[in-house]
Design a protein around this motif. Structure first.
Motif, short mmCIF file in Angstrom:
data_model
loop_
_atom_site.label_atom_id
_atom_site.label_comp_id
_atom_site.label_asym_id
_atom_site.label_seq_id
_atom_site.Cartn_x
_atom_site.Cartn_y
_atom_site.Cartn_z
N TYR A 225 36.00 23.14 -7.50
CA TYR A 225 34.91 23.80 -8.22
C TYR A 225 34.29 24.85 -7.31
O TYR A 225 34.04 24.60 -6.13
CB TYR A 225 33.83 22.79 -8.60
CG TYR A 225 34.14 21.93 -9.80
CD1 TYR A 225 33.53 22.16 -11.03
CD2 TYR A 225 35.04 20.87 -9.72
CE1 TYR A 225 33.79 21.36 -12.13
CE2 TYR A 225 35.32 20.06 -10.80
CZ TYR A 225 34.68 20.31 -12.01
OH TYR A 225 34.96 19.51 -13.10
N GLY A 226 34.03 26.01 -7.88
CA GLY A 226 33.39 27.07 -7.12
C GLY A 226 33.88 28.43 -7.58
O GLY A 226 34.96 28.55 -8.17
N GLN B 57 36.52 26.94 -12.15
CA GLN B 57 37.75 26.19 -11.85
C GLN B 57 38.93 27.14 -12.05
O GLN B 57 39.93 26.79 -12.66
CB GLN B 57 37.90 24.96 -12.74
CG GLN B 57 36.93 23.83 -12.45
CD GLN B 57 37.33 22.55 -13.16
OE1 GLN B 57 38.23 21.83 -12.74
NE2 GLN B 57 36.65 22.27 -14.26
N ALA C 93 36.08 14.75 -11.59
CA ALA C 93 35.01 15.58 -11.02
C ALA C 93 34.52 15.02 -9.69
O ALA C 93 34.12 15.76 -8.79
CB ALA C 93 33.84 15.69 -12.00
N HIS D 10 37.29 18.96 -5.01
CA HIS D 10 36.61 19.66 -3.92
C HIS D 10 35.52 20.53 -4.54
O HIS D 10 35.72 21.11 -5.62
CB HIS D 10 37.61 20.52 -3.15
CG HIS D 10 37.21 20.78 -1.74
ND1 HIS D 10 37.41 19.88 -0.73
CD2 HIS D 10 36.59 21.85 -1.17
CE1 HIS D 10 36.96 20.38 0.42
NE2 HIS D 10 36.45 21.58 0.17
N ASN D 11 34.40 20.64 -3.87
CA ASN D 11 33.27 21.33 -4.48
C ASN D 11 32.62 22.32 -3.53
O ASN D 11 32.26 21.98 -2.41
CB ASN D 11 32.22 20.30 -4.94
CG ASN D 11 31.11 20.93 -5.75
OD1 ASN D 11 31.31 21.95 -6.39
ND2 ASN D 11 29.94 20.33 -5.71
N HIS D 12 32.46 23.55 -4.01
CA HIS D 12 31.77 24.59 -3.26
C HIS D 12 30.49 25.03 -3.98
O HIS D 12 29.92 26.08 -3.65
CB HIS D 12 32.69 25.79 -3.04
CG HIS D 12 33.84 25.50 -2.13
ND1 HIS D 12 33.76 25.58 -0.75
CD2 HIS D 12 35.11 25.10 -2.41
CE1 HIS D 12 34.93 25.26 -0.22
NE2 HIS D 12 35.77 24.97 -1.20
N GLU E 222 26.59 18.76 -7.90
CA GLU E 222 27.78 17.97 -8.14
C GLU E 222 28.45 18.46 -9.42
O GLU E 222 27.78 18.80 -10.39
CB GLU E 222 27.43 16.50 -8.29
CG GLU E 222 26.95 15.84 -7.01
CD GLU E 222 26.62 14.37 -7.23
OE1 GLU E 222 26.65 13.91 -8.39
OE2 GLU E 222 26.34 13.68 -6.24
N PRO E 223 29.77 18.52 -9.44
CA PRO E 223 30.46 18.99 -10.64
C PRO E 223 30.53 17.93 -11.73
O PRO E 223 30.33 16.74 -11.47
CB PRO E 223 31.86 19.32 -10.12
CG PRO E 223 32.06 18.38 -8.97
CD PRO E 223 30.70 18.23 -8.34
N GLN F 68 29.62 22.48 -16.54
CA GLN F 68 30.45 21.92 -15.47
C GLN F 68 29.61 21.54 -14.24
O GLN F 68 30.17 21.17 -13.21
CB GLN F 68 31.52 22.93 -15.06
CG GLN F 68 32.54 23.20 -16.14
CD GLN F 68 33.58 24.19 -15.68
OE1 GLN F 68 34.54 23.84 -14.99
NE2 GLN F 68 33.41 25.45 -16.04
N LYS F 69 28.30 21.60 -14.39
CA LYS F 69 27.39 21.19 -13.32
C LYS F 69 26.59 19.98 -13.78
O LYS F 69 26.14 19.92 -14.92
CB LYS F 69 26.44 22.34 -12.96
CG LYS F 69 27.15 23.59 -12.45
CD LYS F 69 26.16 24.72 -12.21
CE LYS F 69 26.85 25.99 -11.74
NZ LYS F 69 25.89 27.11 -11.55
N GLU G 213 24.54 18.42 -4.66
CA GLU G 213 25.73 17.91 -4.00
C GLU G 213 25.37 17.33 -2.64
O GLU G 213 24.71 17.98 -1.84
CB GLU G 213 26.76 19.04 -3.83
CG GLU G 213 28.05 18.63 -3.13
CD GLU G 213 28.78 17.52 -3.86
OE1 GLU G 213 28.51 16.33 -3.54
OE2 GLU G 213 29.60 17.83 -4.74
#
Length: 336
Positions: free
Chosen positions: A100-101, A159, A202, A206-208, A212-213, A272-273, A278
């Motif tokens: 995600y990012g 994504q 989710a 990986h999350n940027h 949190e996704p 998506q959030k 996070e």
């Protein structure tokens, strides 16, 4: 060419990404239906735990530790199947992960790792399976089942590289199917395109982002996809959508692409959030997950069935039911 596949209870089934989400649901369902299993993932402790559970369910199962981005390790999965069962009948390429990012904010290393798992993992598994299954005599075919996504047809923002990998899987799968058909290989090649599925997807991604996704609704149980996958292991099928939401988004994208763009770049980003900051530091992109869970936690309703997918699996029955209903309505109308 007609391809005849074995009954599930007579099959040896290979599943990658088997310790979580759709893969785990499929492994459990296949075990309950009598299939023998070769399950693969990156974490050996979790695989050992899964094999013990599957054996308690009454089936034969073995594990193969593998990162599907490495073709040598994927070959090791096939070798495990040969050593324990003398081969395999269905190979399910399920392993996958997301990032995600905004693509400008995601390091190239993460983009490449995602493609190694999602796309090249499918390529490695498909070619490994095709080389073996091509040696089958006519009438004794096998199946390659690849996990695409609703984003195989319609990309979504934040994504973006995940969407690109699923587009690539569709192109590869379609081309492989045509080539194997041209060669006369007795192999069914299926692309499964799930909608949003309430797995730990989710949580593992990986999350940027600062939040949190999450996954946007409508959401479906992993078992909806597992049923579709195992249906295709027995009944040759070109492709199938798991969850009517997948079809709805694809149709909207085809009929009104610019309108869909506007929806995607607005509400879809927010959906998506999760709304929670996070706080995690470990993700499953570069390190294997260790929790063996089918389900993730989502605030939205999760559907346990999909009438659209059921209809896709049983088109003749569905057509007969619809025709009967229309005939009944017409008769009732005439009487009135």
């Amino acid at each position: 060419m007609g391809i005849k596949l074995k009954h599930l209870e007579d099959q040896v089934v290979v599943i990658t990404g088997a310790t979580s989400g759709i893969g785990l649901s499929t492994a459990r369902m296949a075990a309950d239906r009598g299939a023998r299993l070769v399950v693969s993932a990156r974490n050996e402790d979790t695989l050992i735990q899964l094999v013990e559970e599957l054996r308690q369910r009454g089936t034969e199962a073995v594990h193969a530790v593998a990162d599907v981005g490495d073709p040598a390790q994927v070959h090791g999965i096939a070798e495990t199947a040969f050593e324990h069962f003398g081969g395999f009948d269905t190979w399910i390429n399920n392993a996958g992960v997301s990032v995600y990012g905004y693509m400008l904010d995601v390091p190239l290393e993460d983009h490449r790792k995602l493609f190694e798992t999602n796309f090249w993992g499918v390529v490695h598994g498909s070619l490994e399976a095709a080389r073996y299954l091509s040696t089958r005599t006519a009438g004794h075919g096998g199946a390659i089942i690849n996990l695409g996504s609703l984003v195989s047809d319609r990309a979504i923002p934040i994504q973006g590289m995940y969407s690109a990998s699923k587009h690539a899987i569709k192109g590869f799968t379609d081309a492989l199917r045509m080539e194997l058909e041209a060669l006369g290989a007795p192999i069914s090649v299926t692309l499964v395109k799930p909608a949003s599925i309430a797995t730990p997807y989710a949580e593992h991604a990986h999350n940027h982002l600062e939040q949190e996704p999450s996954l946007p609704p409508p959401l479906y149980e992993p078992s909806v996809v597992a049923k579709a996958i195992l249906h295709c292991a027995v009944h040759p099928k070109r492709d199938i959508r798991a969850g009517g939401g997948s079809k709805a988004i694809a149709m909207l994208g085809d009929l009104a692409p610019r309108l869909t763009d506007r929806i995607m770049k607005g509400p879809m980003i927010d959906r998506q959030k999760s709304g929670h900051a996070e706080h995690r530091h470990a993700f499953a992109l570069h390190e294997p997950g260790i929790d063996m869970r089918e389900r993730g936690s989502y605030p939205h309703h999760v559907s346990t069935t999909s009438l659209y997918t059921q209809a896709s699996m049983h088109p003749v029955i569905t057509t007969a039911v619809v025709a009967g209903a229309l005939f009944g309505l017409a008769a009732l109308s005439r009487r009135r």
